[in-house]
Design a protein around this motif. Structure first.
Motif, PDB file in Angstrom:
ATOM      1  N   LYS A 133       7.428  36.244 -26.491  1.00 24.33           N
ATOM      2  CA  LYS A 133       6.091  36.767 -25.986  1.00 24.33           C
ATOM      3  C   LYS A 133       5.004  35.759 -26.024  1.00 24.33           C
ATOM      4  CE  LYS A 133       3.556  40.167 -28.141  1.00 24.33           C
ATOM      5  NZ  LYS A 133       3.369  41.425 -28.743  1.00 24.33           N
ATOM      6  N   MET A 134       5.009  35.022 -27.319  1.00 22.02           N
ATOM      7  CA  MET A 134       3.906  34.243 -27.596  1.00 22.02           C
ATOM      8  C   MET A 134       4.122  32.867 -26.677  1.00 22.02           C
ATOM      9  SD  MET A 134       3.192  32.483 -31.319  1.00 22.02           S
ATOM     10  CE  MET A 134       1.720  31.679 -31.736  1.00 22.02           C
ATOM     11  N   ALA A 135       5.215  32.623 -26.604  1.00 20.35           N
ATOM     12  CA  ALA A 135       5.738  31.314 -25.787  1.00 20.35           C
ATOM     13  C   ALA A 135       5.136  31.501 -24.187  1.00 20.35           C
ATOM     14  CB  ALA A 135       7.208  31.055 -25.758  1.00 20.35           C
ATOM     15  N   LYS A 136       5.296  32.598 -23.549  1.00 21.42           N
ATOM     16  CA  LYS A 136       4.664  32.942 -22.442  1.00 21.42           C
ATOM     17  C   LYS A 136       3.315  32.844 -22.114  1.00 21.42           C
ATOM     18  CE  LYS A 136       8.658  35.986 -21.143  1.00 21.42           C
ATOM     19  NZ  LYS A 136       8.944  37.793 -20.781  1.00 21.42           N
ATOM     20  N   VAL A 137       2.497  32.927 -23.282  1.00 18.99           N
ATOM     21  CA  VAL A 137       1.258  32.999 -23.256  1.00 18.99           C
ATOM     22  C   VAL A 137       0.649  31.570 -23.422  1.00 18.99           C
ATOM     23  CG1 VAL A 137      -1.081  33.564 -24.453  1.00 18.99           C
ATOM     24  CG2 VAL A 137       0.776  35.318 -24.231  1.00 18.99           C
ATOM     25  N   LEU A 138       1.240  30.616 -24.083  1.00 17.01           N
ATOM     26  CA  LEU A 138       0.782  29.126 -24.361  1.00 17.01           C
ATOM     27  C   LEU A 138       0.770  28.383 -22.867  1.00 17.01           C
ATOM     28  CD1 LEU A 138       2.790  28.843 -27.688  1.00 17.01           C
ATOM     29  CD2 LEU A 138       0.403  28.622 -27.486  1.00 17.01           C
ATOM     30  N   VAL A 139       0.061  27.528 -22.859  1.00 17.48           N
ATOM     31  CA  VAL A 139       0.022  26.700 -21.892  1.00 17.48           C
ATOM     32  C   VAL A 139       1.090  25.551 -21.622  1.00 17.48           C
ATOM     33  CG1 VAL A 139      -1.669  25.264 -20.535  1.00 17.48           C
ATOM     34  CG2 VAL A 139      -2.547  27.472 -21.602  1.00 17.48           C
ATOM     35  N   GLY A 140       0.804  24.861 -22.755  1.00 16.07           N
ATOM     36  CA  GLY A 140       2.017  23.575 -22.660  1.00 16.07           C
ATOM     37  C   GLY A 140       3.339  23.700 -22.761  1.00 16.07           C
ATOM     38  N   GLN A 141       4.162  22.826 -21.963  1.00 13.68           N
ATOM     39  CA  GLN A 141       5.546  22.953 -22.089  1.00 13.68           C
ATOM     40  C   GLN A 141       6.212  22.883 -23.569  1.00 13.68           C
ATOM     41  OE1 GLN A 141       7.923  23.382 -19.325  1.00 13.68           O
ATOM     42  NE2 GLN A 141       5.794  24.055 -18.339  1.00 13.68           N
ATOM     43  N   LYS A 142       5.520  22.150 -24.423  1.00 16.71           N
ATOM     44  CA  LYS A 142       6.089  21.965 -25.724  1.00 16.71           C
ATOM     45  C   LYS A 142       6.447  23.316 -26.398  1.00 16.71           C
ATOM     46  CE  LYS A 142       3.897  17.278 -26.709  1.00 16.71           C
ATOM     47  NZ  LYS A 142       3.252  16.618 -27.618  1.00 16.71           N
ATOM     48  N   ALA A 143       5.653  24.384 -26.053  1.00 16.37           N
ATOM     49  CA  ALA A 143       5.706  25.531 -26.722  1.00 16.37           C
ATOM     50  C   ALA A 143       6.820  25.920 -26.462  1.00 16.37           C
ATOM     51  CB  ALA A 143       4.725  26.433 -26.239  1.00 16.37           C
ATOM     52  N   ILE A 144       7.322  25.848 -25.361  1.00 16.44           N
ATOM     53  CA  ILE A 144       8.756  26.531 -24.857  1.00 16.44           C
ATOM     54  C   ILE A 144       9.978  25.765 -25.791  1.00 16.44           C
ATOM     55  CG2 ILE A 144      10.454  26.838 -22.974  1.00 16.44           C
ATOM     56  CD1 ILE A 144       7.968  26.541 -21.001  1.00 16.44           C
ATOM     57  N   GLY A 145       9.991  24.575 -25.761  1.00 17.83           N
ATOM     58  CA  GLY A 145      10.797  23.710 -26.852  1.00 17.83           C
ATOM     59  C   GLY A 145      10.603  24.238 -28.352  1.00 17.83           C
ATOM     60  N   GLN A 146       9.290  24.475 -28.793  1.00 16.16           N
ATOM     61  CA  GLN A 146       9.159  25.090 -30.221  1.00 16.16           C
ATOM     62  C   GLN A 146       9.858  26.325 -30.285  1.00 16.16           C
ATOM     63  OE1 GLN A 146       8.271  23.497 -32.819  1.00 16.16           O
ATOM     64  NE2 GLN A 146       7.675  21.596 -31.746  1.00 16.16           N
ATOM     65  N   ASN A 147       9.775  27.240 -29.571  1.00 11.60           N
ATOM     66  CA  ASN A 147      10.382  28.613 -29.146  1.00 11.60           C
ATOM     67  C   ASN A 147      11.893  28.622 -29.538  1.00 11.60           C
ATOM     68  OD1 ASN A 147      10.553  31.195 -28.861  1.00 11.60           O
ATOM     69  ND2 ASN A 147      10.877  31.020 -26.829  1.00 11.60           N
ATOM     70  N   PHE A 148      12.650  27.522 -28.715  1.00 12.27           N
ATOM     71  CA  PHE A 148      13.887  27.598 -28.699  1.00 12.27           C
ATOM     72  C   PHE A 148      14.459  27.004 -30.202  1.00 12.27           C
ATOM     73  CE2 PHE A 148      14.025  26.541 -23.940  1.00 12.27           C
ATOM     74  CZ  PHE A 148      14.362  27.887 -23.729  1.00 12.27           C
ATOM     75  N   LYS A 149      13.563  26.098 -30.822  1.00 16.65           N
ATOM     76  CA  LYS A 149      13.787  25.577 -32.151  1.00 16.65           C
ATOM     77  C   LYS A 149      13.704  26.806 -33.004  1.00 16.65           C
ATOM     78  CE  LYS A 149      12.442  20.838 -31.443  1.00 16.65           C
ATOM     79  NZ  LYS A 149      11.440  19.920 -31.819  1.00 16.65           N
ATOM     80  N   LEU A 150      12.749  27.611 -32.887  1.00 16.80           N
ATOM     81  CA  LEU A 150      12.393  28.736 -33.693  1.00 16.80           C
ATOM     82  C   LEU A 150      13.210  29.724 -33.867  1.00 16.80           C
ATOM     83  CD1 LEU A 150      10.465  30.232 -35.579  1.00 16.80           C
ATOM     84  CD2 LEU A 150       9.356  31.350 -33.622  1.00 16.80           C
ATOM     85  N   CYS A 151      13.875  30.294 -32.323  1.00 21.23           N
ATOM     86  CA  CYS A 151      14.975  30.982 -32.478  1.00 21.23           C
ATOM     87  C   CYS A 151      16.488  30.355 -32.908  1.00 21.23           C
ATOM     88  CB  CYS A 151      15.138  31.253 -30.985  1.00 21.23           C
ATOM     89  SG  CYS A 151      13.840  32.254 -30.165  1.00 21.23           S
ATOM     90  N   ASP A 152      16.474  29.284 -32.911  1.00 19.80           N
ATOM     91  CA  ASP A 152      17.818  28.568 -33.392  1.00 19.80           C
ATOM     92  C   ASP A 152      17.703  28.657 -35.002  1.00 19.80           C
ATOM     93  OD1 ASP A 152      18.741  27.931 -31.314  1.00 19.80           O
ATOM     94  OD2 ASP A 152      18.159  26.050 -31.071  1.00 19.80           O
ATOM     95  N   SER A 153      16.439  28.629 -35.508  1.00 23.25           N
ATOM     96  CA  SER A 153      16.312  28.746 -36.878  1.00 23.25           C
ATOM     97  C   SER A 153      16.194  29.959 -37.564  1.00 23.25           C
ATOM     98  CB  SER A 153      14.742  28.126 -37.646  1.00 23.25           C
ATOM     99  OG  SER A 153      14.745  26.811 -37.117  1.00 23.25           O
TER     100      SER A 153
END
Length: 691
Positions: free
Chosen positions: A285-305
């Protein structure tokens, strides 16, 4: 060095203050304290480490002494004076009475204020959103809110909103006349992750305004927990920089214990798996609100962790389910010497690394959202609830990582207590894992004593069995250069003001019959026409005696049957009406209880207040001392009990004209070798020993 000018200034201030104190009496002990505090802080004993430790008996006037000795020096050196206490009562006394009086009559121009933690203030945006949103918005806004607010809670929320918007309330919890329900406060309280100083909309929030005032103050009154919160962040983040601050640690005997609690960590297994699953959904939900593309990558890393963490936690759950641990009666198992099984240690390393990765990713997403709002790409009303929720998860991840990092490192270098508690629920079970350092002196030494401009530590009870050694060891001051230790006696005329009575007894306090013995002999030591306080070592024993004495028609006020405030109000009301009063309480009434004059004339202590080492931390402490060849009873239990006994006896005489009697119903003070040492640490009351 203390300059002649500063010496003259302190003497003048002392005279001004003394002339305006109605019941002031010149005291050589107080003059000595003022001089020694000033000399220490001026660097006369050590150029760099300027620390003095003071045990000052009741009636010494230590708060006036440290104001006189430290404040003129702090102002001259352009340092902040930070006064830290353990209790709200002393904070209120300093802010509403001591400091205003000192400012008025000292001739010193200084500003002072009470500094509270962020969580004592509202977040104006949260308050606005909570009132103007629907119940579903509230539920999303606070992840721990499991159901919508009740009618009463909603009414309270509206009252807070109206008072704040109409500028009739400043937005801090303590100044609201009524009790604010925890669920309501949790919805609107300020937190470090949602409250962003750099965002224009947050600059007028109550907490930020309080922080702006803080920087203009010369004297800050805080509590020990806030001091430790600042030190944990590296110092100078909440409070002024340590090297620009002179600290007065009042009620310093609490410092080591509060530091230990602050340094501990705990987390469940199944409960953690459940909230980590919720974090996965939230991060999407947070990743959808964020503007930059980097956030999507951070979201994937977060989910993996999170996935890695949960896999490992499930393995730990299986290890604990199948482990052959010998749990105690209260479903607790402590790891001897803090050493955990190798299978658990291996998983701890993996969980520690995975939770650290998750924490980094979530922090980056959080910071990105803050930047997006600052850049005007996202509206604050959209970001605020998400920042609040991500802050909630960041706090949880920090605690989770703290626990598993300690389990992974096995607390190398410092001894730790580690234990598991089995939790049984209706449809499932869980395990709570805990970790706590046994010693915290090293922490205070590194973070505070070697960083600060100066420190004064004071209390009425810092020595144990006549020595500062125990306090110095647990607070990290042993072998530190330049530390000045002072013991200043009370000005009270103890032999003529009070009698200490130890009646004969043939029953050991450890015997099963002791409770019945107390119920039998206590009436002989009570004065039903005056004010009585009876202190017990346990609730169980107190309840047992209460039942027996009420059966004999004795009217007793009992701690726990009403609030402390209501209890003391009724007690004083009884005395004012000339009825007499009998107040029963446990160890918590032996400290901070102020019943001067006729409100306490007869004190009965049923038992030496030995702490039973039943908690995992106390057991681990005893085990650690034993492993070093020491005797835990003599090196921990007896000194702690001796300090508590002094505190208990300190309830009787509060002013120089008080009179009374203390009776101690524990024969071990006479029959045991350590008992004589304990007796010697008590004030020199007139003694009546029936043995």
């Amino acid at each position: 060095m203390l300059s002649d000018t500063l010496k003259t200034t302190i003497r003048k201030i002392h005279k001004h203050v003394a002339d305006n104190l109605s019941d002031y009496r010149p005291r050589s002990s107080q003059n000595y304290l003022v001089a020694e505090i000033a000399k220490t802080l001026a660097g006369e004993y050590h150029k760099k480490q300027r620390i003095c430790v003071i045990e000052a008996g009741t009636g010494t006037g230590k708060s006036l002494a440290y104001c006189l000795g430290a404040l003129p020096l702090a102002l001259a050196q352009k340092k902040k004076l930070i006064i830290s206490t353990a209790t709200v009562a002393l904070q209120e006394q300093l802010i509403s009475k001591e400091l205003p009086f000192f400012k008025k009559h000292s001739g010193l121009d200084f500003k002072f204020d009470l500094v509270k933690g962020r969580q004592r203030y509202i977040c104006a945006h949260k308050l606005h959103n909570a009132v103007n949103g629907d119940s579903q918005t509230q539920m999303e806004f606070m992840p721990t809110l499991s159901s919508p607010l009740s009618v009463m809670e909603t009414k309270c929320l509206q009252q807070l909103y109206d008072a704040y918007t109409n500028k009739k309330w400043q937005g801090d919890r303590d100044s609201w006349a009524d009790t604010i329900p925890d669920r309501v406060w949790g919805l609107i309280a300020c937190d470090k992750h949602a409250c962003q100083r750099q965002m224009k909309a947050h600059q007028t929030c109550p907490f930020q305004l309080a922080r702006q005032r803080l920087m203009q103050m010369d004297v800050l009154v805080i509590n020990h927990s806030l001091l430790l919160a600042d030190l944990d962040l590296g110092g100078g983040k909440i409070l002024p920089e340590p090297d620009n601050s002179i600290y007065v640690i009042d009620e310093a005997h609490h410092l080591a214990h509060i530091t230990r609690d602050f340094s501990s960590a705990a987390a469940t297994i199944k409960g953690t798996i459940d909230w980590l699953d919720k974090l996965t959904k939230f991060s999407g939900k947070m990743a959808k609100v964020l503007v930059g593309q980097k956030a999507i990558g951070q979201n994937f890393k977060l989910c993996d962790s999170i996935n890695d963490t949960n896999k490992d936690l499930k393995v730990v759950r299986d290890i604990l389910d199948n482990a052959d641990f010998n749990y105690s009666k209260d479903d607790t198992y402590r790891f001897e010497h803090g050493e955990i099984p190798e299978s658990l240690h291996t998983k701890a390393k993996d969980i520690s690394e995975a939770t650290l990765d998750a924490l980094r990713c979530l922090n980056k997403m959080h910071d990105t959202l803050v930047q997006d709002v600052s850049d005007g790409d996202i509206k604050p009303y959209v970001a605020d609830p998400i920042l609040g929720e991500s802050g909630h998860y960041i706090n949880r991840l920090e605690q989770l990582n703290k626990l598993w990092y300690s389990y992974a490192t096995k607390g190398e270098g410092t001894p730790h207590a580690r234990w598991i508690k089995r939790l049984e629920y209706k449809n499932h079970h869980d395990h709570l894992l805990s970790d706590c350092p046994i010693e915290v002196g090293y922490y205070l030494k590194d973070k505070l004593w070697r960083q600060c401009a100066g420190a004064v530590l004071c209390s009425a009870t810092l020595t144990a069995l006549g020595s500062f050694d125990h306090f110095a060891y647990e607070s990290g001051l042993t072998k530190e250069e330049g530390v000045k230790y002072l013991k200043v006696p009370s000005p009270f005329d103890y032999p003529n003001q009070a009698t200490l009575h130890i009646p004969t007894s043939h029953i050991e306090p450890t015997d099963k019959e002791f409770s019945d013995h107390l119920a039998k002999v206590l009436p002989d030591h009570l004065n039903t026409q005056h004010a009585n306080l009876v202190l017990f070592a346990s609730y169980w024993q107190m309840d047992h005696v209460v039942k027996a004495l009420r059966a004999k028609n004795l009217d007793i006020l009992v701690q726990g049957e009403m609030s402390r405030e209501a209890l003391l109000k009724q007690h004083t009301k009884n005395i004012d009406a000339g009825k007499g009063s009998i107040l029963f309480g446990t160890q918590s009434l032996s400290e901070g209880l102020d019943l001067p004059g006729k409100y306490l004339e007869n004190l009965v202590i049923t038992k030496i207040p030995f702490a039973v080492p039943t908690s995992p931390i106390e057991e681990a402490q005893a085990e650690f001392v034993q492993s070093k060849g020491g005797n835990p009873f003599l090196s921990i239990t007896v000194p702690d009990a001796a300090k508590k006994l002094v505190q208990s006896c300190g309830r009787l005489l509060r002013k120089e004209n008080d009179q009374g009697r203390i009776t101690i119903l524990d024969r071990r003070l006479i029959t045991k070798r350590y008992g004589k040492a304990m007796l010697d640490t008590l004030p020199p009351f007139k003694r009546q020993i029936d043995y």
